[in-house]
Design a protein around this motif. Structure first.
Motif, PDB file in Angstrom:
ATOM      1  N   VAL A 256       0.836  -1.184   0.000  1.00  0.00           N
ATOM      2  CA  VAL A 256       0.000   0.000   0.000  1.00  0.00           C
ATOM      3  C   VAL A 256       0.879   1.244   0.000  1.00  0.00           C
ATOM      4  CG1 VAL A 256      -0.163  -0.002   2.531  1.00  0.00           C
ATOM      5  CG2 VAL A 256      -1.904   1.189   1.184  1.00  0.00           C
ATOM      6  N   THR A 257       0.428   2.265  -0.705  1.00  0.00           N
ATOM      7  CA  THR A 257       1.115   3.557  -0.742  1.00  0.00           C
ATOM      8  C   THR A 257       0.109   4.639  -0.380  1.00  0.00           C
ATOM      9  OG1 THR A 257       2.678   2.840  -2.452  1.00  0.00           O
ATOM     10  CG2 THR A 257       2.347   5.204  -2.213  1.00  0.00           C
ATOM     11  N   LEU A 258       0.552   5.611   0.398  1.00  0.00           N
ATOM     12  CA  LEU A 258      -0.324   6.708   0.783  1.00  0.00           C
ATOM     13  C   LEU A 258       0.503   7.964   0.980  1.00  0.00           C
ATOM     14  CD1 LEU A 258       0.149   7.081   4.111  1.00  0.00           C
ATOM     15  CD2 LEU A 258      -1.187   4.968   4.136  1.00  0.00           C
ATOM     16  N   ASN A 259      -0.177   9.090   0.894  1.00  0.00           N
ATOM     17  CA  ASN A 259       0.473  10.375   1.110  1.00  0.00           C
ATOM     18  C   ASN A 259       0.099  10.924   2.483  1.00  0.00           C
ATOM     19  OD1 ASN A 259       1.489  10.147  -1.446  1.00  0.00           O
ATOM     20  ND2 ASN A 259       0.197  11.740  -2.355  1.00  0.00           N
ATOM     21  N   VAL A 260       1.048  11.604   3.100  1.00  0.00           N
ATOM     22  CA  VAL A 260       0.798  12.268   4.372  1.00  0.00           C
ATOM     23  C   VAL A 260       1.194  13.729   4.239  1.00  0.00           C
ATOM     24  CG1 VAL A 260       1.125  10.170   5.729  1.00  0.00           C
ATOM     25  CG2 VAL A 260       3.084  11.664   5.291  1.00  0.00           C
ATOM     26  N   GLU A 261       0.621  14.546   5.134  1.00  0.00           N
ATOM     27  CA  GLU A 261       0.875  15.983   5.076  1.00  0.00           C
ATOM     28  C   GLU A 261       1.338  16.482   6.431  1.00  0.00           C
ATOM     29  OE1 GLU A 261      -1.542  19.182   2.736  1.00  0.00           O
ATOM     30  OE2 GLU A 261      -2.395  19.072   4.777  1.00  0.00           O
ATOM     31  N   TYR A 262       2.467  17.195   6.419  1.00  0.00           N
ATOM     32  CA  TYR A 262       2.996  17.799   7.639  1.00  0.00           C
ATOM     33  C   TYR A 262       3.325  19.255   7.336  1.00  0.00           C
ATOM     34  CZ  TYR A 262       6.250  18.851  11.449  1.00  0.00           C
ATOM     35  OH  TYR A 262       6.890  19.429  12.529  1.00  0.00           O
ATOM     36  N   ARG A 263       2.605  20.166   8.005  1.00  0.00           N
ATOM     37  CA  ARG A 263       2.819  21.611   7.794  1.00  0.00           C
ATOM     38  C   ARG A 263       2.785  21.975   6.311  1.00  0.00           C
ATOM     39  NH1 ARG A 263       7.598  23.006  12.257  1.00  0.00           N
ATOM     40  NH2 ARG A 263       6.370  22.440  14.100  1.00  0.00           N
ATOM     41  N   GLU A 264       1.749  21.485   5.658  1.00  0.00           N
ATOM     42  CA  GLU A 264       1.459  21.782   4.252  1.00  0.00           C
ATOM     43  C   GLU A 264       2.464  21.160   3.279  1.00  0.00           C
ATOM     44  OE1 GLU A 264       0.944  25.960   3.781  1.00  0.00           O
ATOM     45  OE2 GLU A 264      -0.825  26.045   5.087  1.00  0.00           O
ATOM     46  N   GLU A 265       3.394  20.346   3.779  1.00  0.00           N
ATOM     47  CA  GLU A 265       4.296  19.626   2.898  1.00  0.00           C
ATOM     48  C   GLU A 265       3.890  18.155   2.864  1.00  0.00           C
ATOM     49  OE1 GLU A 265       8.382  20.128   3.791  1.00  0.00           O
ATOM     50  OE2 GLU A 265       8.332  22.318   3.610  1.00  0.00           O
ATOM     51  N   GLN A 266       3.886  17.570   1.691  1.00  0.00           N
ATOM     52  CA  GLN A 266       3.440  16.194   1.528  1.00  0.00           C
ATOM     53  C   GLN A 266       4.615  15.244   1.336  1.00  0.00           C
ATOM     54  OE1 GLN A 266       0.269  15.445  -1.237  1.00  0.00           O
ATOM     55  NE2 GLN A 266      -0.892  17.268  -0.627  1.00  0.00           N
ATOM     56  N   ALA A 267       4.398  14.010   1.771  1.00  0.00           N
ATOM     57  CA  ALA A 267       5.378  12.946   1.568  1.00  0.00           C
ATOM     58  C   ALA A 267       4.624  11.671   1.234  1.00  0.00           C
ATOM     59  CB  ALA A 267       6.235  12.749   2.814  1.00  0.00           C
ATOM     60  N   GLU A 268       5.293  10.788   0.511  1.00  0.00           N
ATOM     61  CA  GLU A 268       4.689   9.507   0.134  1.00  0.00           C
ATOM     62  C   GLU A 268       5.303   8.395   0.981  1.00  0.00           C
ATOM     63  OE1 GLU A 268       3.630   8.183  -4.135  1.00  0.00           O
ATOM     64  OE2 GLU A 268       5.523   7.152  -3.676  1.00  0.00           O
ATOM     65  N   LEU A 269       4.434   7.551   1.539  1.00  0.00           N
ATOM     66  CA  LEU A 269       4.870   6.416   2.333  1.00  0.00           C
ATOM     67  C   LEU A 269       4.381   5.131   1.684  1.00  0.00           C
ATOM     68  CD1 LEU A 269       3.956   7.668   5.949  1.00  0.00           C
ATOM     69  CD2 LEU A 269       6.135   7.925   4.739  1.00  0.00           C
ATOM     70  N   SER A 270       5.242   4.121   1.665  1.00  0.00           N
ATOM     71  CA  SER A 270       4.859   2.815   1.136  1.00  0.00           C
ATOM     72  C   SER A 270       5.239   1.736   2.132  1.00  0.00           C
ATOM     73  CB  SER A 270       5.556   2.541  -0.203  1.00  0.00           C
ATOM     74  OG  SER A 270       5.104   3.427  -1.199  1.00  0.00           O
ATOM     75  N   ALA A 271       4.428   0.704   2.223  1.00  0.00           N
ATOM     76  CA  ALA A 271       4.710  -0.419   3.112  1.00  0.00           C
ATOM     77  C   ALA A 271       3.934  -1.630   2.637  1.00  0.00           C
ATOM     78  CB  ALA A 271       4.326  -0.082   4.553  1.00  0.00           C
ATOM     79  N   GLU A 272       4.294  -2.773   3.187  1.00  0.00           N
ATOM     80  CA  GLU A 272       3.595  -3.999   2.817  1.00  0.00           C
ATOM     81  C   GLU A 272       2.178  -4.007   3.366  1.00  0.00           C
ATOM     82  OE1 GLU A 272       4.261  -8.808   3.364  1.00  0.00           O
ATOM     83  OE2 GLU A 272       6.025  -7.507   3.207  1.00  0.00           O
TER      84      GLU A 272
END
Length: 473
Positions: A256-272
């Motif tokens: 699964v891959t998802l995006n997260v937001e911290y202080r209006e900056e986004q990052a992509e996280l992936s994991a099993e």
């Protein structure tokens, strides 16, 4: 078929069966209606199986680190199928014991879906329980008193609906047959932190995403900071103050891959896998509350401090009433309900006197108000914080991280809160709970002779340290 009882308990979890046993001890004819298995979430999907996994994870971590104790344990391996089998065996042993208790106290257990019905030919008031046992077999139970103890289930997030394979809740994670290589845990509360700890100890690459500014947001800030530091030290990635963008969730062959937001900056996280640990919601649907005057507020059954609902012969306990949603709190509520129902004067449930425990590595345990909460209530506080690194038993164990923090009132010397993070702290938080119950001052607890060398010595030192009287710290 119709049966008459003094008390019928709707739900056989720890709150429900505790109420049933106490009522039976008082000489009452009691029945429990349970649609699944006696023991509820705690025994089958929560406290017990998760702690069995945590114990295996702790042993595995210790074995990998055994060389510093002079013990050679090369090529330590993990057989997760055996870990899971042991977990199931622990649950089964306790389940058998619980079934024995039902027979011992002559409590009748009906397997089926229970539902409250309104006034009818069976009773002039609501509270009769209809039990659907399948195949068109319906039983009617007519009680004098009713206890609702229907528990809770994992809360879901829209856009993060679980499938039991790639996106899981804590119930589904307990049924894993093999460990994933990586996991994103959404939620840094008690459940999320425990899963982060055990998965990390098993060698899983773990990322925790918490929307609040810190892990364990309801606990003392010093404890939260120390826990985050120690999890990071073990390789856990912790992202607090971070929002999961649920519309970004994508399942694929690798996980699964998802995006997260911290202080209006986004990052992509992936994991099993993604593990959703965002709290629990009460099981209040489909149990016939609409046939009664029982009130539901914010998704939970409303009760007074004697566990009575708006219909005074109907009580409710455990996760379905909200609050701390802890097994030991539910058990105490069950005792309160049963004793009040039969004319006794039980100790009322006081939420701030209920110990709160997290069985991560290291553990956390607390009771009472945090330093911030005490100040917000207008208290002028005095605070001590003593560290395990100076304690003989902690050094012997090789577990020197953490501390005990005591919050007291400067003027009255009342003990307002005790907050611990460190080795096995859940085993001696009860001393602080007893101190609060008996209205003991920190000085009085400090005067209690604690055996040496023990971990509980640090609690005595922390109590003395509030007034600058600590001897060894």
């Amino acid at each position: 078929m119709t049966h008459t009882f003094d008390m019928v308990v709707l739900g056989g979890g720890i709150g429900g069966y505790t109420a049933a046993i106490r009522a039976a001890q008082l000489g009452k004819n009691v029945a429990i209606v349970e649609q699944d298995k006696l023991g509820g979430t705690c025994l089958h999907r929560g406290c017990i199986p998760s702690k069995a996994l945590l114990r295996s994870a702790e042993v595995f971590a210790l074995m990998k680190d055994s060389d510093r104790f002079g013990v050679g344990a090369e090529a330590v391996t993990l057989d997760f199928s055996k870990v899971a089998s042991r977990k199931d065996a622990v649950v089964e042993q306790l389940y058998s014991g619980l079934q024995f208790l039902m027979k011992k106290h002559k409590i009748t257990v009906f397997q089926g879906k229970g539902r409250l019905i309104g006034p009818s030919i069976f009773s002039p008031r609501s509270g009769t329980v209809s039990v659907d046992q399948g195949e068109d077999e319906i039983l009617t139970l007519v009680p004098e008193k009713v206890v609702i103890a229907t528990g809770s289930r994992p809360r879901s997030l829209p856009g993060l609906e679980t499938d039991g394979m790639t996106i899981l809740n804590s119930d589904e994670a307990l049924r894993l047959e093999k460990l994933p290589a990586s996991a994103v845990i959404i939620g840094g509360g008690v459940i999320g932190v425990e899963w982060a700890s055990l998965l990390s100890d098993f060698g899983v690459q773990v990322t925790v995403v918490e929307f609040a500014p810190r892990l364990l947001p309801s606990e003392d800030e010093d404890v939260s900071r120390e826990l985050e530091r120690l999890l990071k030290k073990r390789g856990v990635s912790v992202r607090t103050g971070t929002k999961v963008l649920t519309e970004s969730v994508r399942k694929h062959e690798g996980g699964v891959t998802l995006n997260v937001e911290y202080r209006e900056e986004q990052a992509e996280l992936s994991a099993e896998i993604a593990l959703v640990c965002v709290g629990r919601q009460a099981n209040v649907e489909g149990i016939g509350l609409e046939n009664t005057d029982v009130k539901v507020e914010g998704g939970f059954v409303r009760v007074n401090d004697s566990m009575q609902t708006a219909e005074l012969h109907i009580y409710a306990v455990g996760d379905c009433i909200g609050g701390l949603q802890l097994a030991h709190a539910a058990a105490h509520e069950g005792l309160t309900a049963a004793e009040h129902a039969w004319g006794l004067q039980p100790h009322k449930v006081e939420p701030h006197r209920v110990p709160r425990c997290v069985y991560s590595r290291p553990e956390t345990a607390s009771i009472g108000w945090t330093e911030r909460e005490a100040k917000e209530r207008g208290r002028d506080v005095k605070v001590s914080k003593v560290h395990f690194r100076a304690l003989g038993k902690a050094i012997v164990l090789g577990e020197t991280d953490g501390f005990i923090k005591v919050v007291a009132d400067k003027e009255t010397n009342d003990l307002l809160g005790v907050h611990m993070i460190g080795p096995h702290v859940t085993d001696y938080i009860s001393e602080a709970a007893l101190a609060q119950l008996l209205d003991a001052t920190p000085w009085e607890i400090g005067q209690t002779i604690h055996p040496h060398p023990t971990l509980s010595e640090l609690l005595g030192e922390a109590m003395l340290a509030v007034d600058g009287r600590s001897i060894n710290m």
